[in-house]
Design a protein around this motif. Structure first.
Motif, short mmCIF file in Angstrom:
data_model
loop_
_atom_site.label_atom_id
_atom_site.label_comp_id
_atom_site.label_asym_id
_atom_site.label_seq_id
_atom_site.Cartn_x
_atom_site.Cartn_y
_atom_site.Cartn_z
N PHE A 81 0.80 -1.22 0.00
CA PHE A 81 0.00 0.00 0.00
C PHE A 81 0.84 1.28 0.00
O PHE A 81 0.61 2.18 -0.80
CB PHE A 81 -0.98 0.03 1.18
N LYS A 99 -8.56 5.57 -5.63
CA LYS A 99 -8.71 4.15 -5.26
C LYS A 99 -7.86 3.82 -4.03
O LYS A 99 -8.29 3.05 -3.17
CB LYS A 99 -8.33 3.23 -6.43
N CYS A 100 -6.68 4.39 -3.94
CA CYS A 100 -5.84 4.17 -2.75
C CYS A 100 -6.50 4.77 -1.52
O CYS A 100 -6.48 4.18 -0.43
CB CYS A 100 -4.44 4.77 -2.95
N TYR A 103 -9.25 2.47 -0.45
CA TYR A 103 -8.68 1.30 0.23
C TYR A 103 -8.31 1.66 1.67
O TYR A 103 -8.61 0.90 2.60
CB TYR A 103 -7.44 0.80 -0.53
N GLU A 106 -11.40 1.92 3.77
CA GLU A 106 -11.91 0.59 4.12
C GLU A 106 -11.10 -0.02 5.25
O GLU A 106 -11.66 -0.63 6.16
CB GLU A 106 -11.87 -0.32 2.89
#
Length: 138
Positions: A81, A99-100, A103, A106
């Motif tokens: 990551f 998108k990172c 992530y 989440e």
């Protein structure tokens, strides 16, 4: 946009070399330029065909290349990551930055109160992003 993951690394389509510590990954400069204004400048204005990415893990670079070819982010993990997050910021791939961030959100939402290791991971990566990448919104 899906450019065809099967073309990634192809010698006939791979005119752009990503130089890792001990390996070279091939990609297409047009596909990479479509995703990244930085790579577009490197290839079209500076006429470079090689990009050093020795500071990033192979896993992160591979994930980055696969995402730019397929239009989807797969194979992201806690292990890659930080490098992936850094590389998408360096090359200014805005949709992958988002998108990172998703992530990371989440991960933050899934952290258990009693798991110090997960909390430490999130804090450490949040501070890295703030300090090194200068991204307060993250």
């Amino acid at each position: 946009m899906n450019f065809g993951l099967e073309y990634l690394g192809s010698p006939s389509h791979g005119n752009l070399k990503f130089l890792l510590k001990d390996e070279v990954l091939l990609a297409n400069s047009a596909i990479m330029s479509f995703n990244s204004p930085v790579i577009k400048k490197i290839t079209l204005e500076l006429y470079q065909t090689e990009i050093e990415v020795k500071e990033f893990s192979k896993s992160a670079v591979q994930c980055f290349l696969e995402a730019t070819y397929s239009g989807t982010l797969k194979d992201i993990s806690k292990l890659n990551f930080r490098d992936l997050n850094k590389i998408v910021h360096v090359f200014e791939v805005t949709w992958l930055i988002e998108k990172c961030f998703e992530y990371f959100q989440e991960l933050a939402e899934s952290v258990r109160e009693d798991n110090f290791q997960e909390q430490l991971f999130l804090f450490d990566d949040a501070m890295y992003t703030l300090d090194k990448l200068k991204k307060r919104t993250f």
